[in-house]
Write a protein that holds these residues in place. Structure first.
Motif, mmCIF file in Angstrom:
data_model
loop_
_atom_site.group_PDB
_atom_site.id
_atom_site.type_symbol
_atom_site.label_atom_id
_atom_site.label_comp_id
_atom_site.label_asym_id
_atom_site.label_seq_id
_atom_site.Cartn_x
_atom_site.Cartn_y
_atom_site.Cartn_z
ATOM 1 N N GLY A 23 0.813 -1.215 0.000
ATOM 2 C CA GLY A 23 0.000 0.000 0.000
ATOM 3 C C GLY A 23 0.844 1.261 0.000
ATOM 4 N N LEU A 24 1.922 1.253 0.781
ATOM 5 C CA LEU A 24 2.824 2.408 0.800
ATOM 6 C C LEU A 24 3.501 2.593 -0.554
ATOM 7 N N LYS A 25 3.893 1.491 -1.165
ATOM 8 C CA LYS A 25 4.543 1.573 -2.475
ATOM 9 C C LYS A 25 3.596 2.168 -3.511
ATOM 10 N N ARG A 26 2.347 1.726 -3.500
ATOM 11 C CA ARG A 26 1.360 2.254 -4.446
ATOM 12 C C ARG A 26 1.126 3.740 -4.196
ATOM 13 N N LEU A 27 0.973 4.126 -2.935
ATOM 14 C CA LEU A 27 0.763 5.527 -2.597
ATOM 15 C C LEU A 27 1.937 6.379 -3.067
ATOM 16 N N CYS A 28 3.143 5.964 -2.744
ATOM 17 C CA CYS A 28 4.340 6.722 -3.118
ATOM 18 C C CYS A 28 4.519 6.763 -4.630
ATOM 19 N N CYS A 29 4.193 5.672 -5.300
ATOM 20 C CA CYS A 29 4.343 5.617 -6.751
ATOM 21 C C CYS A 29 3.397 6.598 -7.430
ATOM 22 N N VAL A 30 2.164 6.632 -6.988
ATOM 23 C CA VAL A 30 1.206 7.570 -7.565
ATOM 24 C C VAL A 30 1.601 9.001 -7.205
ATOM 25 N N TYR A 31 2.020 9.214 -5.978
ATOM 26 C CA TYR A 31 2.387 10.556 -5.519
ATOM 27 C C TYR A 31 3.606 11.089 -6.268
ATOM 28 N N LEU A 32 4.607 10.240 -6.446
ATOM 29 C CA LEU A 32 5.874 10.680 -7.053
ATOM 30 C C LEU A 32 5.937 10.454 -8.563
ATOM 31 N N ARG A 33 5.043 9.591 -9.083
ATOM 32 C CA ARG A 33 5.008 9.258 -10.513
ATOM 33 C C ARG A 33 6.302 8.624 -11.005
ATOM 34 N N ASP A 34 6.956 7.893 -10.147
ATOM 35 C CA ASP A 34 8.214 7.253 -10.512
ATOM 36 C C ASP A 34 8.394 6.026 -9.619
ATOM 37 N N LEU A 35 8.458 4.857 -10.225
ATOM 38 C CA LEU A 35 8.540 3.616 -9.458
ATOM 39 C C LEU A 35 9.825 3.533 -8.636
ATOM 40 N N GLY A 36 10.944 3.907 -9.217
ATOM 41 C CA GLY A 36 12.215 3.862 -8.493
ATOM 42 C C GLY A 36 12.229 4.793 -7.288
ATOM 43 N N LEU A 37 11.735 6.019 -7.492
ATOM 44 C CA LEU A 37 11.654 6.961 -6.372
ATOM 45 C C LEU A 37 10.671 6.465 -5.313
ATOM 46 N N ALA A 38 9.586 5.851 -5.759
ATOM 47 C CA ALA A 38 8.601 5.322 -4.809
ATOM 48 C C ALA A 38 9.224 4.237 -3.948
ATOM 49 N N GLU A 39 9.995 3.363 -4.565
ATOM 50 C CA GLU A 39 10.661 2.308 -3.798
ATOM 51 C C GLU A 39 11.638 2.910 -2.799
ATOM 52 N N ASP A 40 12.363 3.955 -3.222
ATOM 53 C CA ASP A 40 13.267 4.655 -2.309
ATOM 54 C C ASP A 40 12.489 5.298 -1.157
ATOM 55 N N ARG A 75 6.866 14.374 0.100
ATOM 56 C CA ARG A 75 6.931 15.844 0.008
ATOM 57 C C ARG A 75 8.386 16.307 -0.059
ATOM 58 N N ASP A 76 9.221 15.742 0.799
ATOM 59 C CA ASP A 76 10.637 16.119 0.799
ATOM 60 C C ASP A 76 11.283 15.819 -0.552
ATOM 61 N N LEU A 77 10.977 14.661 -1.107
ATOM 62 C CA LEU A 77 11.535 14.313 -2.413
ATOM 63 C C LEU A 77 11.046 15.264 -3.500
#
Length: 173
Positions: A23-40, A75-77
């Motif tokens: 769930g966190l990965k999906r949230l971060c991926c949608v928020y950041l629009r980048d799978l690699g950044l979301a994983e980070d 947000r920081d990213l």
């Protein structure tokens, strides 16, 4: 405030990762629009949770606590100079299956996702947490550190904006 042994801390982290990782990965991926950044971002979220586990007072649920950490990390990213100069474009096929089978995102085109991501950050975050992650109004308020009524107002505003944008798309088909 409790103090964990190293083994208890590691066990707790494994539990959090198993239960909330996707769930966190999906949230971060949608928020950041980048799978690699979301994983980070997810990795950083769990590192922060691990480091601050002893200070978690249980005033909110674990999911709310982790979502707050993840949103702040995203947000920081997004604020970083590097982020503003990189072209990112996430499509739904890289996100995997949603946790809730009722949300068949993978069968839709990405019009809705693009519309949500085009919202101002305060609306986008609220929509992602309430409608996408399924947090309650109060849990969302806790994550964003705003009142529950502010959450409801943001959802109403977002709904109005999305209705206008998606109405043209819907009637155009």
């Amino acid at each position: 405030m409790s103090s964990f042994t190293e083994d208890e801390r590691e066990e707790k982290l494994r539990h959090l990762m198993d239960v909330y990782g996707d769930g966190l990965k999906r949230l971060c991926c949608v928020y950041l629009r980048d799978l690699g950044l979301a994983e980070d971002a997810v990795q950083e979220t769990f590192l922060k949770a691990y480091r601050t586990m002893d200070t978690f007072r249980g005033e909110c649920g674990e999911k709310t606590w982790l979502m707050r950490i993840a949103i702040n990390t995203c947000r920081d990213l997004r604020r970083s100079a590097w982020f503003r100069h990189v072209d990112r474009n996430v499509t739904l096929d890289v996100l995997g299956e949603p946790a809730d089978p009722a949300q068949e995102w993978s069968q839709w085109d990405d019009t809705l996702t693009r519309a949500v991501m085009g919202l101002k950050p305060k609306y986008r975050e609220t929509v992602l947490l309430c409608w996408y992650q399924g947090l309650t109004g109060q849990e969302t308020a806790n994550v964003l550190k705003i009142s529950r009524s502010a959450v409801m107002n943001r959802l109403k505003q977002a709904k109005t904006i999305l209705r206008k944008e998606l109405e043209a798309w819907y009637h155009g088909e």
